[in-house]
Write an enzyme that holds these catalytic residues in place. Sequence first.
Site, mmCIF file in Angstrom:
data_model
loop_
_atom_site.group_PDB
_atom_site.id
_atom_site.type_symbol
_atom_site.label_atom_id
_atom_site.label_comp_id
_atom_site.label_asym_id
_atom_site.label_seq_id
_atom_site.Cartn_x
_atom_site.Cartn_y
_atom_site.Cartn_z
ATOM 1 N N TYR A 216 0.770 -1.241 0.000
ATOM 2 C CA TYR A 216 0.000 0.000 0.000
ATOM 3 C C TYR A 216 0.805 1.297 0.000
ATOM 4 O O TYR A 216 0.254 2.340 -0.286
ATOM 5 C CB TYR A 216 -1.002 -0.007 1.173
ATOM 6 C CG TYR A 216 -1.899 -1.211 1.089
ATOM 7 C CD1 TYR A 216 -2.754 -1.370 -0.006
ATOM 8 C CD2 TYR A 216 -1.858 -2.214 2.037
ATOM 9 C CE1 TYR A 216 -3.548 -2.491 -0.131
ATOM 10 C CE2 TYR A 216 -2.657 -3.341 1.928
ATOM 11 C CZ TYR A 216 -3.501 -3.471 0.843
ATOM 12 O OH TYR A 216 -4.274 -4.579 0.717
ATOM 13 N N ASP A 257 -3.147 -15.594 -5.445
ATOM 14 C CA ASP A 257 -1.749 -15.269 -5.160
ATOM 15 C C ASP A 257 -0.895 -16.530 -5.234
ATOM 16 O O ASP A 257 -1.290 -17.581 -4.724
ATOM 17 C CB ASP A 257 -1.617 -14.675 -3.747
ATOM 18 C CG ASP A 257 -2.287 -13.309 -3.617
ATOM 19 O OD1 ASP A 257 -2.482 -12.645 -4.643
ATOM 20 O OD2 ASP A 257 -2.600 -12.918 -2.469
HETATM 21 N N1 LIG Z 1 4.537 -19.958 2.054
HETATM 22 C C1 LIG Z 1 5.013 -18.742 1.739
HETATM 23 N N2 LIG Z 1 6.232 -18.608 1.181
HETATM 24 C C2 LIG Z 1 6.736 -17.384 0.881
HETATM 25 N N3 LIG Z 1 6.086 -16.224 1.101
HETATM 26 C C3 LIG Z 1 4.856 -16.296 1.652
HETATM 27 C C4 LIG Z 1 4.249 -17.546 1.993
HETATM 28 N N4 LIG Z 1 3.041 -17.290 2.532
HETATM 29 C C5 LIG Z 1 2.881 -15.941 2.514
HETATM 30 N N5 LIG Z 1 3.975 -15.337 1.996
HETATM 31 C C6 LIG Z 1 4.158 -13.875 1.807
HETATM 32 O O1 LIG Z 1 3.186 -13.190 2.598
HETATM 33 C C7 LIG Z 1 2.235 -12.494 1.749
HETATM 34 C C8 LIG Z 1 0.838 -12.605 2.341
HETATM 35 O O2 LIG Z 1 0.459 -13.959 2.431
HETATM 36 P P1 LIG Z 1 -0.944 -14.501 1.909
HETATM 37 O O3 LIG Z 1 -0.985 -15.969 2.149
HETATM 38 O O4 LIG Z 1 -1.197 -14.080 0.502
HETATM 39 O O5 LIG Z 1 -1.969 -13.820 2.925
HETATM 40 P P2 LIG Z 1 -2.787 -12.436 2.888
HETATM 41 O O6 LIG Z 1 -2.491 -11.741 1.588
HETATM 42 O O7 LIG Z 1 -4.202 -12.895 2.972
HETATM 43 O O8 LIG Z 1 -2.345 -11.683 4.095
HETATM 44 C C9 LIG Z 1 2.375 -13.165 0.398
HETATM 45 O O9 LIG Z 1 1.947 -12.289 -0.621
HETATM 46 C C10 LIG Z 1 3.867 -13.503 0.362
HETATM 47 O O10 LIG Z 1 4.655 -12.363 0.035
HETATM 48 MG MG LIG Z 2 -2.407 -12.538 -0.320
#
Ligand SMILES: Nc1ncnc2c1ncn2[C@@H]1O[C@H](COP(=O)(O)OP(=O)(O)O)[C@@H](O)[C@H]1O
Ligand SMILES: [Mg+2]
Length: 312
Positions: A216, A257
Site C-alpha cells: 500500500y 496469489d
Molecule cells: N509460504 C510462503 N512462502 C513465501 N512467502 C509467503 C508464503 N506465505 C505468505 N507469503 C508472503 O506473505 C504475503 C501474504 O500472504 P498470503 O498468504 O497471501 O496472505 P494475505 O495476503 O491474505 O495476508 C504473500 O503475498 C507472500 O509475500
Molecule cells: Mg495474499
Amino acid sequence: MTRSPANTAVAVLMGGWSAEREVSLSSGTACAGALKRAGFRVTPVDVQRDTVVALLQQLKPDVAFNALHGKWGEDGCCAAILETLGIPYTHSGVLASSLAMHKEKSKAIFRAAGLPVAESLLVPLEDVAERHPMALPYVVKPVAEGSSVGVHIVLENANGPVRAVLDERAIFGSHAMVERFVPGKELTCAVVGDRPLGVIDIVSKSSSWYDYKAKYAPGGSQHILPAQIPASVYRRCQDYALVAHQALGCRGVSRADFRYDDRPGHEELILLEVNTQPGMTGTSLVPELAAHAGWSYEDLVTWMVNDASVDR
Ligand SMILES: Nc1ncnc2c1ncn2[C@@H]1O[C@H](COP(=O)(O)OP(=O)(O)O)[C@@H](O)[C@H]1O
Ligand SMILES: [Mg+2]
C-alpha cells in the site's frame, strides 16, 4: 444482465471494522468514483455494525457493490445479509467467500482439485511462540486475515521462534497457520467471470516479501505485467487461478496469489490463496490486470454491477 446506469442505484459498501478498513475505504472511494463516471446512481456507505442492516433496508439499492476487505465483508457474513435482504450483490456468495477466507479449509479444496499448495500446520499460538513448529524457513500467518496482516517470515538465520504472535491474539485467534516458505517470485492472476486475466510479477522494494508496506505505500512494489516468466508457467498460473476460482465456487472477480520458485532443479508454482474481495484502489492489481486486457476501470466496475445477483 445489462443494467441501465441511469436507472440503477448502487450502494458501495466500504470501510467496515476489519483490520483492512483503511484499504477498503480507498477501494470503495475509487469504485464509487468510477461508477459515478459510468453514469450509475451511487451511494457510498461506510459500513457500521449496528446500522448496516437498517440502512440497506432503507436505501433498497438495486445493487450492493461490495468494496469491503477482511472480516465480515469478505468472509461471507456480508453476502449472507444481502441474500437475506434480497439485494443483488457483486463478488462471491456466502460459501465461496467463507471458504476462501479460511486458508486451511480452502487448501483442502485446492488439494482435491489437484492444485499445488505448500505444506502447513495449524499450531496453537503458545507453541508457535515457544519453538520452531517446522524446519526453517517457514511462514506464520493468521488463518483468516488479509493484506499480509500478522504474517511473519522465519528465515534460516532467525534467532528464534515468533514470540510476537502472543501479542497478536486478536488477529490470530487460538491457532496460527505455519507454512513452508516458498522462495522466488510473487505472482498474481485475477479471474473475471470465467476468464483469467494476465499474470503480474510483484517485486517488493523494501522487503523480501509482499508485506503491508509493499502493498500500500506509494512505490512500495513494482508490478511487472506481463510477468517475465516462461510462457508455460504463465499459462499454468492462469489455469490454476481459474480452477481455484471454480473449485471454491467464486463469482464475479477474484484474484489468486502464487509463489514461483524458479531456481533450476526446484521449479515449482504454489498457490497461496484466493482473494474473493481483491483490492480495487488506484494502485491495486486487479484494475491493472483489467487495463492490460483493454478494460478501463469504469468498464470493470460496470461489468461487476451487471454481474451482480442473489443466490450466488
Ligand atoms: N509460504 C510462503 N512462502 C513465501 N512467502 C509467503 C508464503 N506465505 C505468505 N507469503 C508472503 O506473505 C504475503 C501474504 O500472504 P498470503 O498468504 O497471501 O496472505 P494475505 O495476503 O491474505 O495476508 C504473500 O503475498 C507472500 O509475500
Ligand atoms: Mg495474499
